[in-house]
Write a protein that holds these residues in place. Sequence first.
Motif, PDB file in Angstrom:
ATOM      1  N   LYS A   1       0.826  -1.229   0.000  1.00 41.49           N
ATOM      2  CA  LYS A   1       0.000   0.000   0.000  1.00 41.49           C
ATOM      3  C   LYS A   1       0.857   1.275   0.000  1.00 41.49           C
ATOM      4  CE  LYS A   1      -0.964  -0.253   4.938  1.00 41.49           C
ATOM      5  NZ  LYS A   1      -1.913  -0.765   5.894  1.00 41.49           N
TER       6      LYS A   1
ATOM      7  N   TYR B   1       2.938   1.906  -2.125  1.00 41.56           N
ATOM      8  CA  TYR B   1       3.208   2.245  -3.532  1.00 41.56           C
ATOM      9  C   TYR B   1       1.928   2.481  -4.329  1.00 41.56           C
ATOM     10  CZ  TYR B   1       7.583   0.666  -1.767  1.00 41.56           C
ATOM     11  OH  TYR B   1       8.696   0.550  -0.983  1.00 41.56           O
ATOM     12  N   TRP B   2       0.793   2.527  -3.638  1.00 34.89           N
ATOM     13  CA  TRP B   2      -0.512   2.782  -4.266  1.00 34.89           C
ATOM     14  C   TRP B   2      -0.491   4.209  -4.792  1.00 34.89           C
ATOM     15  CZ3 TRP B   2      -5.782   2.173  -1.238  1.00 34.89           C
ATOM     16  CH2 TRP B   2      -6.836   2.209  -2.155  1.00 34.89           C
TER      17      TRP B   2
ATOM     18  N   LYS C   1       5.892   6.260  -6.331  1.00 37.26           N
ATOM     19  CA  LYS C   1       6.196   6.261  -4.899  1.00 37.26           C
ATOM     20  C   LYS C   1       7.528   5.564  -4.559  1.00 37.26           C
ATOM     21  CE  LYS C   1       2.145   8.069  -3.569  1.00 37.26           C
ATOM     22  NZ  LYS C   1       1.021   7.309  -3.034  1.00 37.26           N
TER      23      LYS C   1
ATOM     24  N   MET D   1      -5.447  -2.151  -5.619  1.00 38.64           N
ATOM     25  CA  MET D   1      -4.534  -0.999  -5.591  1.00 38.64           C
ATOM     26  C   MET D   1      -3.723  -0.972  -6.888  1.00 38.64           C
ATOM     27  SD  MET D   1      -3.107  -1.254  -1.684  1.00 38.64           S
ATOM     28  CE  MET D   1      -2.456  -2.908  -1.830  1.00 38.64           C
TER      29      MET D   1
ATOM     30  N   CYS E   1      -0.550   0.285  -8.382  1.00 38.83           N
ATOM     31  CA  CYS E   1       0.734   0.820  -7.927  1.00 38.83           C
ATOM     32  C   CYS E   1       1.601   1.034  -9.155  1.00 38.83           C
ATOM     33  CB  CYS E   1       1.401  -0.160  -6.971  1.00 38.83           C
ATOM     34  SG  CYS E   1       0.314  -0.651  -5.605  1.00 38.83           S
TER      35      CYS E   1
ATOM     36  N   ASP F   1       4.822   2.958 -11.320  1.00 36.07           N
ATOM     37  CA  ASP F   1       6.102   3.678 -11.281  1.00 36.07           C
ATOM     38  C   ASP F   1       6.836   3.316 -12.576  1.00 36.07           C
ATOM     39  OD1 ASP F   1       8.001   4.850  -8.711  1.00 36.07           O
ATOM     40  OD2 ASP F   1       8.953   4.364 -10.613  1.00 36.07           O
TER      41      ASP F   1
END
Length: 355
Positions: A85, A87-88, A92, A128, A130, A132
């Motif tokens: 969570k 990285y949700w 992040k 979630m 996530c 990146d």
Amino acid sequence: MLLVTDPGIVSAGHADRVTSLLEAQSIKVARFGEVEENPGTRCVEKCVAVARSAGVDTIIGLGGGSSMDTAKGCNFILTNGGQMKDYWGIGKAKCPMLPLIAIPTTGGTGSECQSFALITDEETHQKMACGDSKAAARIAILDPALTLSQPPRVTACSGIDAVAHAVETAVTKARTPLSLVFSREAFRLTITGLPRVLASPDDLEARGWMLLGAAWAGTAIENSMLGAAHSAANPLTAHLGTPHGHAVGLMLPHVVRFNAKEPVAARAYSEMAHAAHLTQRTDSPEQAAERLAATLRELLARTGLPVSLKASNLNQLQIPQLAAEAASQWTAQFNPRKVTATDFEELYAAALNHA
Ligand SMILES: [Zn+2]
């Protein structure tokens, strides 16, 4: 290297083949072969434990979207610590991440071309996203021969999902001229490829179209996000266990009709349907959008999956809760037409009463 895959792929022999090819090059392989459908935080934690004890420096995600999501999720925690969570959202992860090689075995999610891991929080049932840029695969290997081992239900669900990705990305508020190129080509490939693989599962050319179409649709998502069909589908998967692709396929025709009341969206659907030769020259954008919705419904019927939410055991009384959750989904904000909890109630009711 860490090989992340699921039990079906292990029994199909694909995991052993990848392992032996790598070992022949003197590369040590640690395997996590227990990926579950719609992976949750516990699945990712188990994968991280295998990766830590082996001390891996590269990760391979081999399988459907769930394997690639688990591989990405593992990469976040292995290199940046903490819990899923943390990285949700987007961007992040502060530390560099390990290189990921994605090898899809379904013509489906397009996760091999995306920087997002979809992991379910087992406590809240929230899916979630996530994301990146460091989590995206460095290499995607698209080999249609690997998709021949998909069970028919997986071919159906993942194929419908790929078509839905092409349709939803074509109309979102975040779409760009570049993402539209990917959406349209993905739609052309999948709308012609899916009926062929359903009729002849060994049609390697059509399997290739599905695999490439799914990857292009994934590329489109990376730039344009998704829309209300995905917002409505996620609560169905979380509460009723409807597989993701089926849930999206059930909602999509109704979302197309809903969105087509917005002229800009009707035009975008019409251009997509026209490019795939679904329309007649004289069709208005609204008529073209209706033809698209009907084609999508017909395609779902052709898979043999139920075309009504009745088969998902949806109770009329559950609709308000599901609608509230759908309205709070992240993807809802990118839908071309504003969509409220009341609108989602109507969309679910339409999908429930659909014959
Ligand atoms: Zn999807």
